[in-house]
Design a protein around this motif. Sequence first.
Motif, PDB file in Angstrom:
ATOM      1  N   VAL A  18       0.754  -1.128  -0.287  1.00 23.03           N
ATOM      2  CA  VAL A  18      -0.178   0.287  -0.197  1.00 23.03           C
ATOM      3  C   VAL A  18       0.316   1.199  -0.288  1.00 23.03           C
ATOM      4  O   VAL A  18       0.566   2.262  -0.564  1.00 23.03           O
ATOM      5  N   LEU A  19       1.962   1.103   0.658  1.00 22.56           N
ATOM      6  CA  LEU A  19       2.897   2.189   0.310  1.00 22.56           C
ATOM      7  C   LEU A  19       3.857   2.178  -0.625  1.00 22.56           C
ATOM      8  O   LEU A  19       4.427   3.160  -0.963  1.00 22.56           O
ATOM      9  N   THR A  20       3.797   1.268  -1.677  1.00 26.21           N
ATOM     10  CA  THR A  20       4.680   1.532  -3.089  1.00 26.21           C
ATOM     11  C   THR A  20       2.976   2.046  -3.888  1.00 26.21           C
ATOM     12  O   THR A  20       1.930   1.909  -4.230  1.00 26.21           O
ATOM     13  N   PRO A  21       3.715   3.094  -4.411  1.00 23.38           N
ATOM     14  CA  PRO A  21       3.004   3.622  -5.704  1.00 23.38           C
ATOM     15  C   PRO A  21       2.198   3.121  -6.181  1.00 23.38           C
ATOM     16  O   PRO A  21       3.036   2.370  -6.687  1.00 23.38           O
ATOM     17  N   GLY A  22       1.121   3.729  -6.461  1.00 25.02           N
ATOM     18  CA  GLY A  22       0.208   2.645  -7.324  1.00 25.02           C
ATOM     19  C   GLY A  22      -0.735   4.157  -7.713  1.00 25.02           C
ATOM     20  O   GLY A  22      -1.391   4.385  -7.800  1.00 25.02           O
ATOM     21  N   PRO A  23      -1.540   2.955  -9.588  1.00 25.04           N
ATOM     22  CA  PRO A  23      -2.942   3.191  -9.574  1.00 25.04           C
ATOM     23  C   PRO A  23      -3.761   4.270  -8.475  1.00 25.04           C
ATOM     24  O   PRO A  23      -4.652   5.506  -8.307  1.00 25.04           O
ATOM     25  N   ASN A  24      -4.750   3.236  -7.179  1.00 21.78           N
ATOM     26  CA  ASN A  24      -5.204   4.088  -5.888  1.00 21.78           C
ATOM     27  C   ASN A  24      -4.238   4.716  -5.073  1.00 21.78           C
ATOM     28  O   ASN A  24      -4.800   6.010  -5.045  1.00 21.78           O
ATOM     29  N   MET A  25      -2.745   4.732  -4.718  1.00 22.52           N
ATOM     30  CA  MET A  25      -2.364   5.866  -4.373  1.00 22.52           C
ATOM     31  C   MET A  25      -2.396   6.990  -5.367  1.00 22.52           C
ATOM     32  O   MET A  25      -3.482   8.960  -4.385  1.00 22.52           O
ATOM     33  N   VAL A  26      -2.037   7.272  -6.664  1.00 26.99           N
ATOM     34  CA  VAL A  26      -2.439   8.098  -7.675  1.00 26.99           C
ATOM     35  C   VAL A  26      -3.586   8.943  -7.604  1.00 26.99           C
ATOM     36  O   VAL A  26      -3.611  10.383  -7.032  1.00 26.99           O
ATOM     37  N   TYR A  27      -4.314   7.803  -7.792  1.00 23.09           N
ATOM     38  CA  TYR A  27      -5.677   8.480  -7.428  1.00 23.09           C
ATOM     39  C   TYR A  27      -6.107   9.302  -6.467  1.00 23.09           C
ATOM     40  O   TYR A  27      -7.230  10.193  -6.833  1.00 23.09           O
ATOM     41  N   LEU A  28      -6.290   8.871  -5.489  1.00 25.85           N
ATOM     42  CA  LEU A  28      -6.345   8.949  -4.182  1.00 25.85           C
ATOM     43  C   LEU A  28      -5.583  10.366  -3.486  1.00 25.85           C
ATOM     44  O   LEU A  28      -7.038  10.868  -3.209  1.00 25.85           O
ATOM     45  N   ILE A  29      -5.045  10.275  -3.496  1.00 26.04           N
ATOM     46  CA  ILE A  29      -3.969  11.566  -3.691  1.00 26.04           C
ATOM     47  C   ILE A  29      -4.015  13.049  -4.796  1.00 26.04           C
ATOM     48  O   ILE A  29      -4.540  13.960  -4.192  1.00 26.04           O
ATOM     49  N   SER A  30      -4.852  12.988  -5.570  1.00 23.97           N
ATOM     50  CA  SER A  30      -4.987  13.607  -6.685  1.00 23.97           C
ATOM     51  C   SER A  30      -6.375  14.132  -6.103  1.00 23.97           C
ATOM     52  O   SER A  30      -6.766  15.660  -6.159  1.00 23.97           O
ATOM     53  N   ARG A  31      -7.312  13.341  -6.158  1.00 24.15           N
ATOM     54  CA  ARG A  31      -8.352  13.639  -5.899  1.00 24.15           C
ATOM     55  C   ARG A  31      -9.091  14.327  -4.353  1.00 24.15           C
ATOM     56  O   ARG A  31      -9.298  15.246  -4.355  1.00 24.15           O
ATOM     57  N   SER A  32      -7.937  13.909  -3.658  1.00 21.78           N
ATOM     58  CA  SER A  32      -7.884  14.926  -2.084  1.00 21.78           C
ATOM     59  C   SER A  32      -7.840  16.595  -2.237  1.00 21.78           C
ATOM     60  O   SER A  32      -8.221  16.931  -2.198  1.00 21.78           O
ATOM     61  N   ILE A  33      -6.534  16.293  -2.804  1.00 22.15           N
ATOM     62  CA  ILE A  33      -5.770  17.615  -3.151  1.00 22.15           C
ATOM     63  C   ILE A  33      -6.597  18.780  -4.514  1.00 22.15           C
ATOM     64  O   ILE A  33      -6.904  19.718  -3.703  1.00 22.15           O
ATOM     65  N   CYS A  34      -7.187  17.679  -5.185  1.00 25.12           N
ATOM     66  CA  CYS A  34      -8.234  18.693  -6.023  1.00 25.12           C
ATOM     67  C   CYS A  34      -9.706  18.996  -5.812  1.00 25.12           C
ATOM     68  O   CYS A  34      -9.835  20.233  -5.879  1.00 25.12           O
ATOM     69  N   GLN A  35     -10.097  17.884  -4.441  1.00 27.66           N
ATOM     70  CA  GLN A  35     -11.548  18.290  -4.601  1.00 27.66           C
ATOM     71  C   GLN A  35     -11.723  17.831  -3.185  1.00 27.66           C
ATOM     72  O   GLN A  35     -12.370  18.242  -2.640  1.00 27.66           O
ATOM     73  N   GLY A  36     -10.588  18.349  -2.435  1.00 23.94           N
ATOM     74  CA  GLY A  36     -11.399  17.959  -0.556  1.00 23.94           C
ATOM     75  C   GLY A  36     -11.290  16.346  -0.022  1.00 23.94           C
ATOM     76  O   GLY A  36     -11.090  16.048  -0.896  1.00 23.94           O
ATOM     77  N   ARG A  37     -11.200  16.581   1.173  1.00 19.80           N
ATOM     78  CA  ARG A  37     -10.997  15.280   2.212  1.00 19.80           C
ATOM     79  C   ARG A  37     -11.671  14.095   1.998  1.00 19.80           C
ATOM     80  O   ARG A  37     -12.216  13.381   2.073  1.00 19.80           O
ATOM     81  N   GLN A  38     -12.814  14.816   1.990  1.00 20.64           N
ATOM     82  CA  GLN A  38     -14.467  14.348   1.592  1.00 20.64           C
ATOM     83  C   GLN A  38     -14.381  13.708   0.167  1.00 20.64           C
ATOM     84  O   GLN A  38     -14.796  12.297   0.409  1.00 20.64           O
ATOM     85  N   ALA A  39     -13.907  14.268  -0.252  1.00 22.48           N
ATOM     86  CA  ALA A  39     -14.156  13.167  -2.014  1.00 22.48           C
ATOM     87  C   ALA A  39     -12.853  12.234  -1.918  1.00 22.48           C
ATOM     88  O   ALA A  39     -12.888  11.213  -2.522  1.00 22.48           O
ATOM     89  N   GLY A  40     -11.917  12.729  -1.266  1.00 15.41           N
ATOM     90  CA  GLY A  40     -10.421  11.787  -0.950  1.00 15.41           C
ATOM     91  C   GLY A  40     -11.465  10.881  -0.106  1.00 15.41           C
ATOM     92  O   GLY A  40     -10.704   9.004  -1.046  1.00 15.41           O
TER      93      GLY A  40
END
Length: 212
Positions: A18-40
């Motif tokens: 889970v600590l190794t970067p992959g599609p899930n981590m990239v998507y969740l981080i990008s979504r949280s930064i772009c749209q906020g914690r609730q969206a993440g």
Amino acid sequence: MVPLPDWFLFAGAALLMVLTPGPNMVYLISRSICQGRQAGVISLFGVIVGFLVHMFAAAAGLTALFLAIPLAYEVLKWAGAAYLLYLAWAAVKPGARSPFEARALTIDPPHRLFFMGFVTNLLNPKIAVFYLSIFPQFVSPVQGSVFAQSLQLGLTQIVVSFSVNLAIVLSAARLAAWFARSPRWLAAQRYLMGTVLAALAVKMAMEPRRAV
């Protein structure tokens, strides 16, 4: 059930994955930064449902596989070791990109956030290979029901992944800003992760075949 030492080792492997970067981590981080914690968080729940699909598919598949082709363990063992070495290389190769570099995403409603999280995980090759190649190394028919052991490991992986990803979602913006100011720490994390993954791959390759 899975012996306690093996269970702890598996939990450690799940944490590394889970600590190794992959599609899930990239998507969740990008979504949280772009749209906020609730969206993440909403997206994360979609990811978890994707994990459940992978878990039940792997549990049913492994049960049939061990009953039909016991020697398939050897093939999966080497496939798992090779995949861990690939992840180790991906962590340290020149030009590796940090998942904390947010990707631009459109603003989506809750139902689409959930669905996109689900699809991102369902089609995530890292998760599929983890369930197909790493799981069998910790499962043995002599320890009881293969299906029950698979569910035990799957739920462990899901709890580990949810806990880590939730922490990442809630602190994505601050982590991204911190890593932007501290590129050396990011490089150190990559090399440490690569070393540990490579060591786990060697250990897996050296494991004797389990009794069936």
